[in-house]
Design an enzyme around this catalytic site. Structure first.
Site, PDB file in Angstrom:
ATOM      1  N   ILE A   1       0.676  -1.020   0.124  1.00  0.00           N
ATOM      2  CA  ILE A   1       0.092  -0.049   0.004  1.00  0.00           C
ATOM      3  C   ILE A   1       1.137   1.128  -0.075  1.00  0.00           C
ATOM      4  O   ILE A   1       2.082   1.065   0.319  1.00  0.00           O
ATOM      5  CB  ILE A   1      -0.953   0.196   1.340  1.00  0.00           C
ATOM      6  CG1 ILE A   1      -0.277  -0.100   2.603  1.00  0.00           C
ATOM      7  CG2 ILE A   1      -2.020  -1.054   1.192  1.00  0.00           C
ATOM      8  CD1 ILE A   1      -1.324  -0.162   3.819  1.00  0.00           C
ATOM      9  N   ASP A   2       0.457   2.352  -0.568  1.00  0.00           N
ATOM     10  CA  ASP A   2       1.264   3.585  -0.689  1.00  0.00           C
ATOM     11  C   ASP A   2       1.701   4.078   0.592  1.00  0.00           C
ATOM     12  O   ASP A   2       1.035   3.797   1.803  1.00  0.00           O
ATOM     13  CB  ASP A   2       0.418   4.576  -1.375  1.00  0.00           C
ATOM     14  CG  ASP A   2      -0.122   4.244  -2.836  1.00  0.00           C
ATOM     15  OD1 ASP A   2       0.424   3.231  -3.403  1.00  0.00           O
ATOM     16  OD2 ASP A   2      -1.150   4.963  -3.336  1.00  0.00           O
ATOM     17  N   LYS A   3       2.726   4.629   0.522  1.00  0.00           N
ATOM     18  CA  LYS A   3       3.567   5.434   1.882  1.00  0.00           C
ATOM     19  C   LYS A   3       2.302   6.183   2.663  1.00  0.00           C
ATOM     20  O   LYS A   3       2.081   6.078   3.817  1.00  0.00           O
ATOM     21  CB  LYS A   3       4.368   6.277   1.542  1.00  0.00           C
ATOM     22  CG  LYS A   3       5.033   7.260   2.553  1.00  0.00           C
ATOM     23  CD  LYS A   3       6.052   8.364   1.882  1.00  0.00           C
ATOM     24  CE  LYS A   3       6.515   9.283   3.161  1.00  0.00           C
ATOM     25  NZ  LYS A   3       7.337  10.108   2.773  1.00  0.00           N
TER      26      LYS A   3
END
Length: 308
Positions: free
Chosen positions: A138-140
């Protein structure tokens, strides 16, 4: 960096992942599969699958990802919010701002470094040396649940569940504007943006199928609280799809407004629920995390703004 690899008559009939592993130095079959799954391998301008059987004369363009200069990862004592753990896997509730695995500009201080400290040597190697244990990402700036494998057996089983969609991921988000329908499906292919390689886009060129289902949880003045279920797992999928239909995620300065809204300087997006079949026991596991404080704060502001 890009490579051009041409198949010969001797290669004909070989699976693409095996073909690449045999023609790229220091590249395992699993690493080749990762390149293919990321859409980094194309034939005549179109993405191909790992199972594709190569033919004499096929010329494959391979876009190599940037590498972290020092791949010698170190375990780091970074606190983890562990939701579930056993001998095969671990599920953590990732906070906003934590990078999942080392990448250019983030050589350490990542979730991988934290997992190495917490799990010791018990992380699978299927994902490659920079992504031990990582089954999905998942994105930062996205918060929420993420599963990691402690051995290759668990990793392969969970990866298969991602492919056959028996591993389910549900997100909550707040988007700009009022979505008219209570439920809907966005079926639009996603690939690299044609001019900005750091972004993704809905495009027919060098893309892969992408499907997102959504349902409205609540409507506010100028915003909508949504629940989204991924049927596929493309990079930035929810963010790209919602922006594509004119309802970008609140705070998403990449695909939406270029300045913060309601105090949000990054996307209001949380991986709320995950369901999977345990690779060892065959039991169905369903886990859920609370909405984080930043998300609750946004909802309180919207309620006040809307006079609730």
């Amino acid at each position: 960096m890009s490579l051009l690899i041409t198949a010969t008559a001797e290669d004909a009939g070989t699976r693409l992942d095996s073909f690449l592993a045999g023609h790229m130095e220091d590249t395992s079959r699993s690493a080749a599969q990762q390149l293919i799954d990321d859409g980094r391998v194309t034939l005549r301008g179109k993405a191909v699958k790992s199972s594709y059987k190569v033919a004499d004369g096929d010329e494959f363009a391979v876009e190599l990802p940037e590498r972290v200069e020092d791949a010698g990862l170190e375990a780091q004592n970074i606190p983890l919010d562990v939701v579930y753990e056993d001998g095969d896997l671990i599920v953590v509730n990732k906070p906003k701002g934590l990078v999942v695995h080392p990448a250019p500009g983030h050589a350490d201080g990542t979730l991988v470094n934290a997992l190495m400290y917490h799990c010791g040597d018990s992380l699978s190697g299927v994902g490659g040396e920079l992504r031990p244990g990582i089954v999905h990402r998942i994105d930062k700036e996205t918060s929420g649940l993420l599963i990691a494998a402690k051995n290759d057996f668990a990793h392969r089983h969970l990866s298969e569940q991602l492919k056959d969609r028996s591993l389910s991921r549900v997100y909550e988000t707040v988007v700009r504007g009022n979505i008219k329908d209570d439920t809907g499906t966005i079926d639009a292919p996603i690939g690299r943006h044609p001019t900005d390689r750091k972004r993704m886009a809905v495009t027919a060129k060098n893309s892969r199928p992408a499907i997102t289902h959504y349902e409205v949880i609540a409507r506010y003045d100028g915003y909508t609280h949504l629940r989204c279920r991924l049927e596929t797992g493309r990079t930035h999928q929810i963010r790209v799809h919602l922006a594509h239909i004119g309802h970008p995620v609140l705070g998403d300065v990449v695909y939406g407004m270029k300045k913060p809204e309601l105090g949000q300087e990054s996307q209001c997006l949380h991986a709320r629920r995950i369901k999977f079949i345990h690779p060892r026991t065959g039991e169905h596991v369903e886990l859920e995390s609370e909405l984080p404080e930043y998300f609750k704060t946004v909802l309180e502001k919207l309620k006040a703004k809307s006079g609730y």
